[in-house]
Write a protein that holds these residues in place. Structure first.
Motif, PDB file in Angstrom:
ATOM      1  N   VAL A 246       0.858  -1.192   0.000  1.00  0.00           N
ATOM      2  CA  VAL A 246       0.000   0.000   0.000  1.00  0.00           C
ATOM      3  C   VAL A 246       0.890   1.236   0.000  1.00  0.00           C
ATOM      4  O   VAL A 246       1.690   1.436   0.911  1.00  0.00           O
ATOM      5  N   TRP A 247       0.722   2.085  -1.017  1.00  0.00           N
ATOM      6  CA  TRP A 247       1.576   3.264  -1.178  1.00  0.00           C
ATOM      7  C   TRP A 247       0.866   4.568  -0.832  1.00  0.00           C
ATOM      8  O   TRP A 247       1.501   5.518  -0.397  1.00  0.00           O
ATOM      9  N   GLN A 248      -0.443   4.640  -1.067  1.00  0.00           N
ATOM     10  CA  GLN A 248      -1.175   5.868  -0.749  1.00  0.00           C
ATOM     11  C   GLN A 248      -2.563   5.522  -0.233  1.00  0.00           C
ATOM     12  O   GLN A 248      -3.212   4.583  -0.721  1.00  0.00           O
ATOM     13  N   VAL A 249      -3.003   6.301   0.757  1.00  0.00           N
ATOM     14  CA  VAL A 249      -4.324   6.091   1.344  1.00  0.00           C
ATOM     15  C   VAL A 249      -4.936   7.437   1.700  1.00  0.00           C
ATOM     16  O   VAL A 249      -4.261   8.467   1.708  1.00  0.00           O
ATOM     17  N   GLU A 250      -6.225   7.403   2.020  1.00  0.00           N
ATOM     18  CA  GLU A 250      -6.928   8.572   2.555  1.00  0.00           C
ATOM     19  C   GLU A 250      -7.745   8.114   3.761  1.00  0.00           C
ATOM     20  O   GLU A 250      -8.307   7.016   3.763  1.00  0.00           O
ATOM     21  N   VAL A 251      -7.818   8.963   4.775  1.00  0.00           N
ATOM     22  CA  VAL A 251      -8.650   8.676   5.940  1.00  0.00           C
ATOM     23  C   VAL A 251     -10.048   9.224   5.680  1.00  0.00           C
ATOM     24  O   VAL A 251     -10.212  10.389   5.307  1.00  0.00           O
ATOM     25  N   ILE A 285      -1.935   0.989  -4.800  1.00  0.00           N
ATOM     26  CA  ILE A 285      -1.441  -0.267  -4.247  1.00  0.00           C
ATOM     27  C   ILE A 285      -0.567  -0.977  -5.278  1.00  0.00           C
ATOM     28  O   ILE A 285      -0.507  -0.578  -6.443  1.00  0.00           O
ATOM     29  N   GLN A 286       0.095  -2.021  -4.825  1.00  0.00           N
ATOM     30  CA  GLN A 286       1.000  -2.764  -5.701  1.00  0.00           C
ATOM     31  C   GLN A 286       0.792  -4.253  -5.488  1.00  0.00           C
ATOM     32  O   GLN A 286       1.030  -4.777  -4.413  1.00  0.00           O
ATOM     33  N   LYS A 291       4.002  -2.918 -10.996  1.00  0.00           N
ATOM     34  CA  LYS A 291       4.333  -1.633 -10.403  1.00  0.00           C
ATOM     35  C   LYS A 291       3.141  -1.127  -9.598  1.00  0.00           C
ATOM     36  O   LYS A 291       2.027  -1.625  -9.745  1.00  0.00           O
ATOM     37  N   ALA A 292       3.382  -0.147  -8.749  1.00  0.00           N
ATOM     38  CA  ALA A 292       2.284   0.458  -8.007  1.00  0.00           C
ATOM     39  C   ALA A 292       1.289   1.077  -8.978  1.00  0.00           C
ATOM     40  O   ALA A 292       1.677   1.742  -9.945  1.00  0.00           O
ATOM     41  N   GLN A 293      -0.004   0.842  -8.740  1.00  0.00           N
ATOM     42  CA  GLN A 293      -1.060   1.322  -9.639  1.00  0.00           C
ATOM     43  C   GLN A 293      -2.208   1.925  -8.826  1.00  0.00           C
ATOM     44  O   GLN A 293      -2.472   1.521  -7.690  1.00  0.00           O
ATOM     45  N   ALA A 294      -2.902   2.866  -9.462  1.00  0.00           N
ATOM     46  CA  ALA A 294      -4.144   3.370  -8.879  1.00  0.00           C
ATOM     47  C   ALA A 294      -5.149   2.224  -8.819  1.00  0.00           C
ATOM     48  O   ALA A 294      -5.214   1.395  -9.739  1.00  0.00           O
ATOM     49  N   SER A 296      -8.213   2.302  -9.284  1.00  0.00           N
ATOM     50  CA  SER A 296      -9.141   2.394 -10.418  1.00  0.00           C
ATOM     51  C   SER A 296      -8.622   1.619 -11.619  1.00  0.00           C
ATOM     52  O   SER A 296      -9.393   0.960 -12.336  1.00  0.00           O
ATOM     53  N   ASP A 297      -7.302   1.647 -11.847  1.00  0.00           N
ATOM     54  CA  ASP A 297      -6.725   0.911 -12.977  1.00  0.00           C
ATOM     55  C   ASP A 297      -6.763  -0.592 -12.732  1.00  0.00           C
ATOM     56  O   ASP A 297      -7.009  -1.382 -13.659  1.00  0.00           O
ATOM     57  N   ILE A 298      -6.534  -0.993 -11.486  1.00  0.00           N
ATOM     58  CA  ILE A 298      -6.523  -2.422 -11.163  1.00  0.00           C
ATOM     59  C   ILE A 298      -7.909  -3.028 -11.308  1.00  0.00           C
ATOM     60  O   ILE A 298      -8.079  -4.093 -11.915  1.00  0.00           O
ATOM     61  N   ILE A 299      -8.930  -2.333 -10.805  1.00  0.00           N
ATOM     62  CA  ILE A 299     -10.281  -2.909 -10.869  1.00  0.00           C
ATOM     63  C   ILE A 299     -10.862  -2.840 -12.277  1.00  0.00           C
ATOM     64  O   ILE A 299     -11.784  -3.585 -12.599  1.00  0.00           O
ATOM     65  N   ASN A 300     -10.323  -1.970 -13.113  1.00  0.00           N
ATOM     66  CA  ASN A 300     -10.741  -1.976 -14.520  1.00  0.00           C
ATOM     67  C   ASN A 300     -10.361  -3.292 -15.175  1.00  0.00           C
ATOM     68  O   ASN A 300     -11.107  -3.853 -15.973  1.00  0.00           O
ATOM     69  N   GLY A 301      -9.166  -3.795 -14.812  1.00  0.00           N
ATOM     70  CA  GLY A 301      -8.711  -5.050 -15.392  1.00  0.00           C
ATOM     71  C   GLY A 301      -9.196  -6.268 -14.635  1.00  0.00           C
ATOM     72  O   GLY A 301      -9.370  -7.336 -15.214  1.00  0.00           O
TER      73      GLY A 301
END
Length: 313
Positions: A246-251, A285-286, A291-294, A296-301
């Motif tokens: 996990v590279w970026q998150v929001e609370v 996430i990665q 590579k680390a991806q948004a 949104s890109d992962i769930i598209n695939g």
């Protein structure tokens, strides 16, 4: 300024090399450089010099790479340099009492915290992990303790809400050399300040196991962990047989009456997960081999990869 000083510099990584570069650009004289022995690196495991060694050779400085400074031969070699002072920045070797007492003006250390807070190995990471609002650089007279010596000069800076260990490292690598040169130029006029041991905290080393997400922690703490453990060891969680970084998150201010680690929602904004307090939105996430991806890109695939209601380990 004070008279030019003859300096032994001891350091190893790029952070230390930034300080060595400042010394080369100053009126002071670097008589020798100490750094860790060359280490194997890369796929071929070829022996590679440290950033400090590379810079020292470019500036025609004598380079010493003892495996230890505890033996008499290494100590006599250092004594023969007849230096005024020794500067230590992320060197990685313990300096025994005999070495500490060799230079005429002793040994100074550049430490990445406002001492006595965060003595130890990982001060930059621990400041973010703990939610500190400020950190800085301490120029300290070295003694036999762990970052316990009297402080000659401190410079502070704010820690922004977006700071990672990587970005804070870069900021302190700019602040540190300024503080070091200011200290050396005004050495005769600085009064050492003895640290209050009762206020000391310790910056213990990070580990991959500590970086595994404990979903029972609050979302705010987990968000700090994500920033503190970037670029190493990187926060991760187990999902099936895979370890996902996990590279970026929001609370999120939302809070679900669900077991910690339960996936609350998945959409183009990210993966919303219940924690011990508030929800956490995973946005970058990665997955293994990628590579680390948004998200949104992962769930598209892979739209069915993350399932609402599934509990993450």
């Amino acid at each position: 300024m004070a008279n030019s000083l003859n300096i032994i510099f001891a350091g190893t990584p790029d952070f230390a090399a930034k300080h060595l570069a400042a010394l080369y650009a100053s009126e002071h004289n670097v008589v020798a450089v100490y750094t860790q022995p060359d280490r194997p690196a890369g796929r071929g495991k070829k022996l590679m010099p440290s950033a400090v060694k590379t810079l020292a050779l470019e500036n025609n400085s004598p380079v010493f790479q003892p495996a230890s400074l505890k033996n008499a031969e290494a100590q006599e070699e250092l004594k023969a340099l007849n230096a005024d002072i020794m500067i230590v920045v992320a060197y990685g070797l313990i300096l025994p009492k005999a070495v500490l007492e060799t230079p005429k003006l002793g040994c100074l250390n550049v430490h990445g915290s406002l001492l006595p807070k965060w003595r130890g190995a990982a001060p930059i990471q621990r400041a973010i992990w703990a939610g500190d609002k400020f950190t800085g650089i301490s120029i300290m007279q070295m003694d036999e303790g762990l970052d316990t010596g009297a402080v000659l000069l401190e410079k502070s800076m704010a820690i922004t809400g977006a700071a990672t260990s990587a970005s804070l490292y870069d900021d302190l690598a700019e602040l540190g050399p300024e503080a070091l040169i200011e200290t050396l130029d005004n050495l005769e006029n600085l009064t050492p300040s003895v640290q209050n041991d009762e206020e000391a905290t310790y910056a213990h080393k990070l580990s991959k196991e500590e970086a595994r997400i404990d979903w029972t922690l609050s979302a705010h703490q987990l968000a700090r962990n994500v920033r503190a453990f970037n670029p190493w060891p990187v926060v991760w969680f187990a999902y099936g047989d895979e370890s996902i970084k996990v590279w970026q998150v929001e609370v999120l201010e939302s809070f679900e009456e669900l077991p910690a680690g339960t996936i609350v929602n998945v959409d183009k904004n990210g993966i919303e997960v219940a924690t011990g307090e508030h929800n956490l939105l995973l946005t970058l996430i990665q997955i293994p081999g990628k590579k680390a991806q948004a998200v949104s890109d992962i769930i598209n695939g892979k739209p069915d990869m993350f399932v609402v209601g599934h509990r993450i380990a």
